[in-house]
Design a protein around this motif. Sequence first.
Motif, PDB file in Angstrom:
ATOM      1  N   THR A   1    -117.213-137.520  75.086  1.00 24.48           N
ATOM      2  CA  THR A   1    -118.138-136.651  74.372  1.00 24.48           C
ATOM      3  C   THR A   1    -119.405-136.512  75.209  1.00 24.48           C
ATOM      4  O   THR A   1    -119.593-137.229  76.200  1.00 24.48           O
ATOM      5  N   THR A   2    -120.270-135.583  74.829  1.00 25.82           N
ATOM      6  CA  THR A   2    -121.578-135.454  75.473  1.00 25.82           C
ATOM      7  C   THR A   2    -122.646-135.477  74.391  1.00 25.82           C
ATOM      8  O   THR A   2    -122.402-135.081  73.246  1.00 25.82           O
ATOM      9  N   ALA A   3    -123.816-135.943  74.752  1.00 17.53           N
ATOM     10  CA  ALA A   3    -124.900-136.077  73.778  1.00 17.53           C
ATOM     11  C   ALA A   3    -125.452-134.714  73.384  1.00 17.53           C
ATOM     12  O   ALA A   3    -125.430-133.757  74.160  1.00 17.53           O
ATOM     13  N   CYS A   4    -125.930-134.599  72.151  1.00 21.49           N
ATOM     14  CA  CYS A   4    -126.562-133.376  71.674  1.00 21.49           C
ATOM     15  C   CYS A   4    -127.617-133.742  70.634  1.00 21.49           C
ATOM     16  O   CYS A   4    -127.680-134.873  70.161  1.00 21.49           O
ATOM     17  N   GLY A   5    -128.459-132.799  70.288  1.00 19.93           N
ATOM     18  CA  GLY A   5    -129.504-133.036  69.296  1.00 19.93           C
ATOM     19  C   GLY A   5    -129.662-131.845  68.395  1.00 19.93           C
ATOM     20  O   GLY A   5    -128.908-130.870  68.475  1.00 19.93           O
ATOM     21  N   ASP A   6    -130.667-131.893  67.507  1.00 17.53           N
ATOM     22  CA  ASP A   6    -130.866-130.814  66.536  1.00 17.53           C
ATOM     23  C   ASP A   6    -131.070-129.466  67.211  1.00 17.53           C
ATOM     24  O   ASP A   6    -130.591-128.439  66.736  1.00 17.53           O
ATOM     25  N   GLY A   7    -131.784-129.465  68.333  1.00 21.94           N
ATOM     26  CA  GLY A   7    -132.056-128.197  68.998  1.00 21.94           C
ATOM     27  C   GLY A   7    -131.068-127.877  70.105  1.00 21.94           C
ATOM     28  O   GLY A   7    -131.175-126.841  70.756  1.00 21.94           O
ATOM     29  N   ASP A   8    -130.141-128.782  70.339  1.00 27.16           N
ATOM     30  CA  ASP A   8    -129.181-128.576  71.431  1.00 27.16           C
ATOM     31  C   ASP A   8    -127.925-127.881  70.929  1.00 27.16           C
ATOM     32  O   ASP A   8    -127.504-128.065  69.796  1.00 27.16           O
ATOM     33  N   SER A   9    -127.348-127.085  71.776  1.00 28.25           N
ATOM     34  CA  SER A   9    -126.089-126.426  71.413  1.00 28.25           C
ATOM     35  C   SER A   9    -124.953-127.031  72.213  1.00 28.25           C
ATOM     36  O   SER A   9    -125.148-127.547  73.312  1.00 28.25           O
ATOM     37  N   CYS A  10    -123.783-126.970  71.666  1.00 21.93           N
ATOM     38  CA  CYS A  10    -122.582-127.440  72.342  1.00 21.93           C
ATOM     39  C   CYS A  10    -121.791-126.230  72.834  1.00 21.93           C
ATOM     40  O   CYS A  10    -121.973-125.118  72.335  1.00 21.93           O
ATOM     41  N   PRO A  11    -120.906-126.410  73.791  1.00 16.81           N
ATOM     42  CA  PRO A  11    -120.097-125.285  74.273  1.00 16.81           C
ATOM     43  C   PRO A  11    -119.279-124.656  73.150  1.00 16.81           C
ATOM     44  O   PRO A  11    -119.057-125.270  72.104  1.00 16.81           O
ATOM     45  N   THR A  12    -118.836-123.439  73.371  1.00 17.60           N
ATOM     46  CA  THR A  12    -117.988-122.753  72.396  1.00 17.60           C
ATOM     47  C   THR A  12    -116.757-123.590  72.086  1.00 17.60           C
ATOM     48  O   THR A  12    -116.110-124.112  72.986  1.00 17.60           O
ATOM     49  N   GLY A  13    -116.470-123.731  70.788  1.00 13.98           N
ATOM     50  CA  GLY A  13    -115.331-124.529  70.374  1.00 13.98           C
ATOM     51  C   GLY A  13    -115.695-125.962  70.041  1.00 13.98           C
ATOM     52  O   GLY A  13    -114.841-126.747  69.628  1.00 13.98           O
ATOM     53  N   TYR A  14    -116.986-126.320  70.205  1.00 13.64           N
ATOM     54  CA  TYR A  14    -117.449-127.673  69.919  1.00 13.64           C
ATOM     55  C   TYR A  14    -118.599-127.624  68.917  1.00 13.64           C
ATOM     56  O   TYR A  14    -119.276-126.607  68.768  1.00 13.64           O
TER      57      TYR A  14
END
Length: 598
Positions: free
Chosen positions: A159-172
């Motif tokens: 997995t990769t880290a993300c936050g409230d303002g971060d977006s994940c790649p399409t499909g995630y």
Amino acid sequence: MRALLVRPTPAKARPSPASWLLPVAALGGLLLFGCSSTSTRKLALGEPCNPAHPSSCADGLCVALDSASGVCASDCSQTGQCAEPFKCLDSGRFGLVCLRAQGCTDDLGCPSGHRCDTASGQCYIKVSRSLCSPCTVDLQCPAGGACFSVPSTGERYCTTACGDGDSCPTGYACKEVPLFPEGATAPTMKKQCVPDNPGGSCEGGKGLCAPCKGDEECGGFRDLCVRNVVSGETFCGRDCDPASKSSCPDGFTCVDLSGVGSGPNQCVPISNTCQGYCDSQDSREVLRQCGLARSCDLVTHRCQSATDGSQCSACQTSRDCQSPSRPNANSQCVMNDCANCPDRGESFCAEACAAEADCIGRFGPGFSCVPVGTAGSYCVPARGTCRSGLGQVGESCSERGAADCLTGVCLSYGPRTLCSATCTTDTQCGDVRQWRCCELSGGFYDCSLRNAQGNGPQSGAGVCAPNGGLLGDDCRPGRPPCQSGTCLDIGTARLCTVPCGSNGECPAEFVCRDAFPEPNASPIKICFPDGGGAPGSDCSFGPAACSDRLCIKKESGPVCTKPCGRVDPSCPLEWTCDATVQTVTGDTIQACIPPELQ
């Protein structure tokens, strides 16, 4: 760079399937079924076994490590519990099974090509992997990410880290998931990018009855690639509950693939074949499932001849190509008048087009937009006939080669083959997220030779190849092939690598070693992950764990050894060279043995 599968040493010849598969119309997944063992004693949990004869194990399960070796295991997917010293571990296509805990304290205690993560005591291949790539420990994953284990299935991926303002790649999606930091006994909830699907699975995606080569291509983590042992047909099954009549659709039944009630259970067609099965009204999906000039009856889930004048339907006049169900379609009946094309004189319906991209978008690579007399331009097969093979780009062409493909192009990589297409730019291959136009030289593709614009092959003429894995990526059957075309099988894992001439040409943590494209072939040099497999290392799960592929029995458990004699007389300290050493596979060799066996 060549598209092939290499092994560090020549593998033993595998018996013909006809000699050991069940001679009945039973269905088996990639866990293939063998004949009954002639031995009266069943092998205990953890003992080495032959993958061709799983019934020799007490629990009927032999987890294969290569074509000749494996280890007896037992399913623990329902309880998650195993008796000491075994643990319930993810074993890839075999699911959650009881295996001996392979704790390590240093690299020497790990299988060949592996290093020891001393914090967790786990052996792993030291490569950097991306989001959703299979993994063993956090050290393989991007900074801030982790090697996440899906609680319900045991599937493991980065997995990769993300936050409230971060977006994940399409499909995630960015979700809080339970992670176990090294040494922790309780999970910590952290926000990570994970697959945005109900099961949270990175695996597969193909639906029931889709053709497949490996479990990773199919549905969720527990959906398997099933093989009809009589016809050889392989297709995606679906996990099911044998106690529930509604867990499989009409025309399917829930089958226990073990034959002894231990599972796994999969939905398979009652007719024992998926040929002619369909479940969609989407035009591109119907094209994949049924082929050109065919439609899908959603009541019977069977493919049938189209009657609406759709692309490639047989016709006598253009009136045959008009239908109230397709009021906006501008189709004409055209005739194949190409002197050198097969089936000259064939008439079929063709849809109007403005550019070749229109045809590729509607029907995939293999169609061209060409002028037809004075009536305008229409989509026609590049081969000039609708009677050719109907395999779309990406589908298997293992049966008849190029004749299986609509495009007339069959691409090989390793032991697999798939339909491809000729091209000059990436966009001609359809979905650029999955395909790119690569150089073709001597029958092999190489995606590293790019033109100045970076959108096609250097020479200007190439072939559509899958967007595959980079160095170190997993390349098990069903996963994307390697961009270099070279997939290394080290028994315990498969990973993408590159050819080399010396150690200096390999990245850090890799060494340049001989490997064999196939048994009895001349070796080639490739970059091999460094570490592990030294004499004295544990090889409970077979010779694949040893750098010299030699595993011998010892009272405390099997250990790796090395050959000795005229070529290399040296042995580890206190070990001696013996000409009568018995390996776990029954061979007698001259090799080093530890003091307790002297």
